[in-house]
Design a protein around this motif. Structure first.
Motif, PDB file in Angstrom:
ATOM      1  N   ILE A  88     -37.928  36.973 -14.117  1.00  0.00           N
ATOM      2  CA  ILE A  88     -38.611  36.294 -13.024  1.00  0.00           C
ATOM      3  C   ILE A  88     -39.754  35.527 -13.661  1.00  0.00           C
ATOM      4  CG2 ILE A  88     -39.937  36.567 -10.895  1.00  0.00           C
ATOM      5  CD1 ILE A  88     -37.687  39.369 -12.000  1.00  0.00           C
ATOM      6  N   ALA A  89     -39.670  34.197 -13.669  1.00  0.00           N
ATOM      7  CA  ALA A  89     -40.609  33.377 -14.442  1.00  0.00           C
ATOM      8  C   ALA A  89     -41.315  32.369 -13.546  1.00  0.00           C
ATOM      9  CB  ALA A  89     -39.882  32.666 -15.577  1.00  0.00           C
ATOM     10  N   THR A  90     -41.804  32.822 -12.428  1.00  0.00           N
ATOM     11  CA  THR A  90     -42.500  31.932 -11.503  1.00  0.00           C
ATOM     12  C   THR A  90     -43.765  32.611 -11.005  1.00  0.00           C
ATOM     13  OG1 THR A  90     -42.381  30.831  -9.350  1.00  0.00           O
ATOM     14  CG2 THR A  90     -41.057  32.820  -9.629  1.00  0.00           C
ATOM     15  N   ARG A  91     -44.813  31.799 -10.755  1.00  0.00           N
ATOM     16  CA  ARG A  91     -46.059  32.357 -10.235  1.00  0.00           C
ATOM     17  C   ARG A  91     -45.903  32.837  -8.802  1.00  0.00           C
ATOM     18  NH1 ARG A  91     -51.084  28.578 -10.856  1.00  0.00           N
ATOM     19  NH2 ARG A  91     -51.826  30.159  -9.407  1.00  0.00           N
ATOM     20  N   GLU A  92     -44.977  32.240  -8.055  1.00  0.00           N
ATOM     21  CA  GLU A  92     -44.755  32.720  -6.694  1.00  0.00           C
ATOM     22  C   GLU A  92     -44.289  34.170  -6.748  1.00  0.00           C
ATOM     23  OE1 GLU A  92     -45.027  28.514  -6.598  1.00  0.00           O
ATOM     24  OE2 GLU A  92     -43.706  29.788  -7.774  1.00  0.00           O
ATOM     25  N   SER A  93     -44.795  34.973  -5.850  1.00  0.00           N
ATOM     26  CA  SER A  93     -44.507  36.404  -5.926  1.00  0.00           C
ATOM     27  C   SER A  93     -43.061  36.698  -5.571  1.00  0.00           C
ATOM     28  CB  SER A  93     -45.439  37.175  -4.986  1.00  0.00           C
ATOM     29  OG  SER A  93     -45.248  36.754  -3.653  1.00  0.00           O
ATOM     30  N   ALA A  94     -42.504  37.692  -6.248  1.00  0.00           N
ATOM     31  CA  ALA A  94     -41.164  38.197  -5.961  1.00  0.00           C
ATOM     32  C   ALA A  94     -41.300  39.592  -5.365  1.00  0.00           C
ATOM     33  CB  ALA A  94     -40.337  38.239  -7.236  1.00  0.00           C
ATOM     34  N   HIS A 137     -37.705  41.609 -16.041  1.00  0.00           N
ATOM     35  CA  HIS A 137     -38.786  41.024 -16.832  1.00  0.00           C
ATOM     36  C   HIS A 137     -39.556  40.001 -15.995  1.00  0.00           C
ATOM     37  CE1 HIS A 137     -39.719  38.610 -20.796  1.00  0.00           C
ATOM     38  NE2 HIS A 137     -40.802  39.114 -20.245  1.00  0.00           N
ATOM     39  N   PHE A 138     -40.776  40.369 -15.576  1.00  0.00           N
ATOM     40  CA  PHE A 138     -41.671  39.417 -14.926  1.00  0.00           C
ATOM     41  C   PHE A 138     -42.426  38.691 -16.037  1.00  0.00           C
ATOM     42  CE2 PHE A 138     -40.790  42.449 -11.623  1.00  0.00           C
ATOM     43  CZ  PHE A 138     -40.786  41.709 -10.452  1.00  0.00           C
ATOM     44  N   HIS A 139     -42.121  37.422 -16.242  1.00  0.00           N
ATOM     45  CA  HIS A 139     -42.628  36.677 -17.396  1.00  0.00           C
ATOM     46  C   HIS A 139     -43.416  35.465 -16.903  1.00  0.00           C
ATOM     47  CE1 HIS A 139     -42.495  35.115 -21.582  1.00  0.00           C
ATOM     48  NE2 HIS A 139     -42.428  33.931 -20.986  1.00  0.00           N
ATOM     49  N   ILE A 140     -44.749  35.567 -16.989  1.00  0.00           N
ATOM     50  CA  ILE A 140     -45.622  34.481 -16.540  1.00  0.00           C
ATOM     51  C   ILE A 140     -46.411  33.977 -17.741  1.00  0.00           C
ATOM     52  CG2 ILE A 140     -47.398  33.776 -14.901  1.00  0.00           C
ATOM     53  CD1 ILE A 140     -44.769  34.766 -13.644  1.00  0.00           C
ATOM     54  N   LEU A 166     -38.737  48.014 -16.911  1.00  0.00           N
ATOM     55  CA  LEU A 166     -39.483  46.993 -16.175  1.00  0.00           C
ATOM     56  C   LEU A 166     -40.592  46.464 -17.066  1.00  0.00           C
ATOM     57  CD1 LEU A 166     -40.219  45.505 -13.504  1.00  0.00           C
ATOM     58  CD2 LEU A 166     -41.912  47.312 -13.175  1.00  0.00           C
ATOM     59  N   VAL A 167     -40.687  45.134 -17.215  1.00  0.00           N
ATOM     60  CA  VAL A 167     -41.714  44.509 -18.053  1.00  0.00           C
ATOM     61  C   VAL A 167     -42.590  43.605 -17.194  1.00  0.00           C
ATOM     62  CG1 VAL A 167     -42.146  42.943 -19.977  1.00  0.00           C
ATOM     63  CG2 VAL A 167     -40.287  44.611 -20.114  1.00  0.00           C
ATOM     64  N   ASN A 168     -43.885  43.838 -17.275  1.00  0.00           N
ATOM     65  CA  ASN A 168     -44.883  42.928 -16.713  1.00  0.00           C
ATOM     66  C   ASN A 168     -45.480  42.168 -17.884  1.00  0.00           C
ATOM     67  OD1 ASN A 168     -47.128  41.639 -15.675  1.00  0.00           O
ATOM     68  ND2 ASN A 168     -47.982  43.440 -14.664  1.00  0.00           N
ATOM     69  N   HIS A 169     -45.170  40.881 -17.984  1.00  0.00           N
ATOM     70  CA  HIS A 169     -45.662  40.044 -19.079  1.00  0.00           C
ATOM     71  C   HIS A 169     -46.560  38.961 -18.488  1.00  0.00           C
ATOM     72  CE1 HIS A 169     -44.645  37.437 -22.889  1.00  0.00           C
ATOM     73  NE2 HIS A 169     -45.918  37.420 -22.578  1.00  0.00           N
ATOM     74  N   GLY A 170     -47.867  39.200 -18.542  1.00  0.00           N
ATOM     75  CA  GLY A 170     -48.821  38.207 -18.074  1.00  0.00           C
ATOM     76  C   GLY A 170     -48.796  37.988 -16.585  1.00  0.00           C
ATOM     77  N   ALA A 171     -48.365  38.965 -15.809  1.00  0.00           N
ATOM     78  CA  ALA A 171     -48.177  38.775 -14.374  1.00  0.00           C
ATOM     79  C   ALA A 171     -49.032  39.767 -13.573  1.00  0.00           C
ATOM     80  CB  ALA A 171     -46.700  38.920 -14.017  1.00  0.00           C
ATOM     81  N   TYR A 172     -48.956  39.610 -12.262  1.00  0.00           N
ATOM     82  CA  TYR A 172     -49.604  40.510 -11.306  1.00  0.00           C
ATOM     83  C   TYR A 172     -48.479  41.237 -10.582  1.00  0.00           C
ATOM     84  CZ  TYR A 172     -52.771  41.790  -7.381  1.00  0.00           C
ATOM     85  OH  TYR A 172     -53.519  42.460  -6.426  1.00  0.00           O
TER      86      TYR A 172
END
Length: 729
Positions: A88-94, A137-140, A166-172
């Motif tokens: 998931i590579a978007t700033r919009e929340s998922a 992978h949340f990738h921001i 689950l990976v939080n990479h630079g995200a909220y």
């Protein structure tokens, strides 16, 4: 049978029972029957193991339902390169809820990940173990903001991932109520140190790990979290609370406060050149933290973390903490509270380079210690290593370890109202920095088995050979009802002891502690013990009344300060010091180590003056007359492929100075090939006093040399199978 009926559990759902104790296996069973009230479930077949906690832990072990009606899985999973992965590579929340993710991810934990680069033909390649192909992978890359709504990952299941779950990479990201099973590296992972959000109420079960040490892949590629962990966060700003982690080959939880980033074709860690990477946006931090910082960004190493109500068991360690608050100029503490760990191999809580930490209302249960005698530390309830200092422990229970607490060798330590039942309960090593103070107040100790001690004092090697640290004032204030109103004293503080029996300093050689004090005003720990001291079985130290030096704080004053600080909730746990060690010329009490002047010989120099009352006062200075030696790492071949010249070259090895060794490195960039076709590198490195080692190295530019691409440190991650000259590893 459950206290409350689980919502939505149905016949044939698969339930996960974690291996919560050593020797158990994780078990999965189907639901074969459900009672009318929905609280009692019968299983498809009996369980082999109990899956509970020991009575000392008093903690519940949850059961995870791993069945979901929405499933994402790889069509071809037997070969990693064929597996799917989700990004998931978007700033919009998922918002992802109630799904299962099975056999996803193609990055392996079993070897270092590879970074993207270009081959000899200029084509972009991902390498043989590409970074970033994780199960979910949340990738921001940029734009993270607390003002935006968070992404949510809740009630999901991840099963069988070769590296991360689950990976939080630079995200909220807020990850709650998830169940993970069989993730080899780290089940829940925050990747680059800028993340915010929470890991909350998750169950992480079983990770095999890579068998590499925790920092084995740090250099060059910044590969972390491969060792087998339930939760790993590079970001101290991410909240970790109310989770469960069982059956992990490494630490169940890790907070490793360090930034990682892609820069100039390779991944750097903590530093960009000489500057620390600042990738935490201050506006995203909690208000009390933000108020203490200046600037728009901050490095993770100045941000305190909060760790609460977590449970971990049947792992090598419960919680491992690295780099937290290590360069902070504020006094906000990190907090570990209301947590329970048991069935641990090497440590309950391990702190390395951790500053200003509160541990309270926590239980740590190891395995019964065996085979640990003399100076062996064995398994440890709380171990403090590196530059760890300023530790406040309140109401902590530690049992069934070889060692209860390895007391920090610097800073202010307070351990109060805690209980201990270990072979060696409180382990005290020699002081390493000025300003050390230790307060042990109101603790209780179980009766010892043969050979145990409550206060176990060990000499150990001098820190960088610094004899002067022996004489730093380091008060130990003890409130133990077994010897009320009396203080503890080390063997070297007894008047008739010879504290420096093997010294080559003529002023001290063969002299008793009383003689050194009377002639030079120096005493180990800053104070000479009284003439009359006592000992008792199981206590492990001398205790008596008196022996206070003029430099020591009054005991009542010290206790009042600490009690007030504890009630304030932060603890007066910080002190400013010009003596903190760094690397190179900034290392290790530089005010006591100086370069030799012309004609001056090396060694310790004792300078003594007398005050107005005639009492002696002395200062020790080490005269360093010789430059260091250097031994290049045998894995460095001194050959480079022509295509790799543009990426740079590294010289690394052991700097040897006065029988002390440290690993040093210098990266060479922006050079050109000389007229003879080779690279000529001028390597120099200082010792603690500024004496320089200098040597010119010639690196052959050789088309037959193996290509390494932008990863200039790749060779240094190889195993040394035999020692030899450069080019003959």
């Amino acid at each position: 049978t459950f206290r409350d009926a689980p919502a939505g559990w149905r016949l044939r759902d698969r339930l996960l029972f974690a291996a919560s104790n050593p020797g158990e296996l994780d078990e999965v069973r189907e639901i074969a029957g459900v009672s009318a009230n929905g609280r009692t479930f019968s299983l498809s077949r009996p369980l082999r193991f109990d899956h509970n906690s020991p009575s000392e832990a008093q903690a519940a072990v949850p059961v995870g339902n791993i069945t979901r009606n929405i499933v994402f899985r790889s069509m071809q999973a037997d070969r990693l390169a064929d597996r799917a992965h989700i990004m998931i590579a978007t700033r919009e929340s998922a918002d992802i809820r109630g799904a299962a993710f099975q056999r996803l991810g193609r990055t392996s934990a079993l070897k270092a990940h590879s970074l993207p680069g270009r081959n000899a033909d200029g084509e972009e390649v991902a390498g043989d173990n590409p970074i970033g192909r994780y199960a979910v992978h949340f990738h921001i890359v940029s734009g993270l903001s607390r003002d935006d709504p968070p992404s949510r990952f809740a009630g999901n299941v991840i099963v069988d991932s070769p590296k991360y779950g689950l990976v939080n990479h630079g995200a909220y990201v807020i990850a709650e109520d998830n169940v993970t099973l069989g993730v080899k590296g780290a089940h829940f992972f925050a990747e680059n140190g800028s993340e915010i959000g929470a890991f909350r109420r998750n169950l992480a079960v079983y990770s095999r790990g890579s068998s590499d040490t925790i920092r084995a892949r740090e250099d060059g590629v910044a590969d972390f979290g491969h060792g087998g962990h339930g939760f790993w966060s590079q970001s101290p700003a991410l909240t970790i609370e109310d989770n469960y982690a069982f059956h992990h080959s490494g630490a169940a939880y890790v907070v490793f406060a360090a930034a990682t980033e892609m820069a100039d074709g390779r991944q750097n860690v903590t530093f960009r050149g000489e500057s620390r990477i600042q990738n935490l946006l201050a506006a995203n931090l909690a208000p009390e933290v933000r108020a203490k910082l200046t600037g728009e960004f901050a490095p993770p190493t100045v941000v305190p973390f909060h760790f609460a109500r977590n449970v971990g068991a049947n792992s090598d360690r419960g919680l491992e903490v690295w780099n937290t608050n290590i360069i902070a100029e504020h006094d906000l503490p990190s907090t570990i509270e209301d947590s329970v760990f048991w069935g641990l191999g090497s440590a309950g809580i391990a702190m390395t380079y951790a500053v200003n930490t509160i541990v309270r209302d926590t239980t740590l249960i190891g395995a019964d210690p065996v085979g640990c005698e003399g100076t062996c530390e064995g398994s440890i309830g709380v171990t403090t290593e590196g530059r760890t200092r300023n530790l406040d422990m309140e109401n902590v229970r530690i049992a069934k370890f070889s060692t209860g607490v390895r007391l920090p060798m610097r800073g202010l330590t307070r351990i109060a109202n805690s209980s201990f039942d270990n072979k060696y309960n409180l382990l005290y090593y020699k002081t390493q920095q000025p300003g050390r103070k230790t307060v042990l107040d109101g603790n209780t100790f179980a009766a010892h088995r043969a050979g145990g001690e409550d206060y176990h004092f060990l000499g150990g090697p001098l820190f960088h050979g610094d004899v002067s640290m022996l004489f730093e004032t380091a008060p130990i204030i003890v409130n133990d009802p077994r010897f009320p109103g009396q203080s503890l004293f080390l063997e070297q503080q007894l008047p008739d002891a010879i504290p420096l029996a093997d010294t080559d300093i003529p002023e001290f050689k063969g002299k008793t502690a009383r003689q050194i004090y009377e002639e030079y005003g120096l005493a180990v720990g800053g104070v000479l013990a009284p003439d009359k001291v006592a000992t008792a079985p199981g206590i492990g130290a001398h205790f008596g009344v008196g022996g206070r030096s003029a430099e020591m704080l009054d005991e009542k004053e010290m206790r009042e300060r600490l009690d007030a600080a504890a009630q304030a909730g932060t603890g007066d746990l910080s002190y400013s010091s010009d003596h903190e060690e760094g690397y190179g010329v900034d290392c290790c009490n530089i005010h006591r180590v100086v370069q030799a002047e012309d004609g001056e010989t090396g060694g310790w120099k004792v300078e003594t003056v007398r005050d107005g009352s005639g009492a002696p006062r002395s200062r020790l200075t080490y005269i360093d007359a010789a430059p260091p030696a250097f031994k290049i790492d045998p894995r460095i071949s001194l050959r480079i492929h022509p295509d790799d010249v543009k990426y740079g070259y590294v010289i690394e090895g052991r700097l040897i100075d006065e029988n002390e060794e440290q690993t040093v490195r210098k990266v060479f960039e922006n050079f050109v090939i000389a007229d003879d076709g080779d690279l000529h590198l001028d390597f120099e490195y200082p010792d603690r006093s500024g004496n320089l080692f200098r040597q010119a190295f010639t690196v052959a530019v050789d088309p037959a040399a193996p290509k390494r691409g932008p990863d200039i440190l790749r060779d240094l991650r190889a195993s040394i199978v035999a020692s030899g000259e450069p080019g003959q590893p």
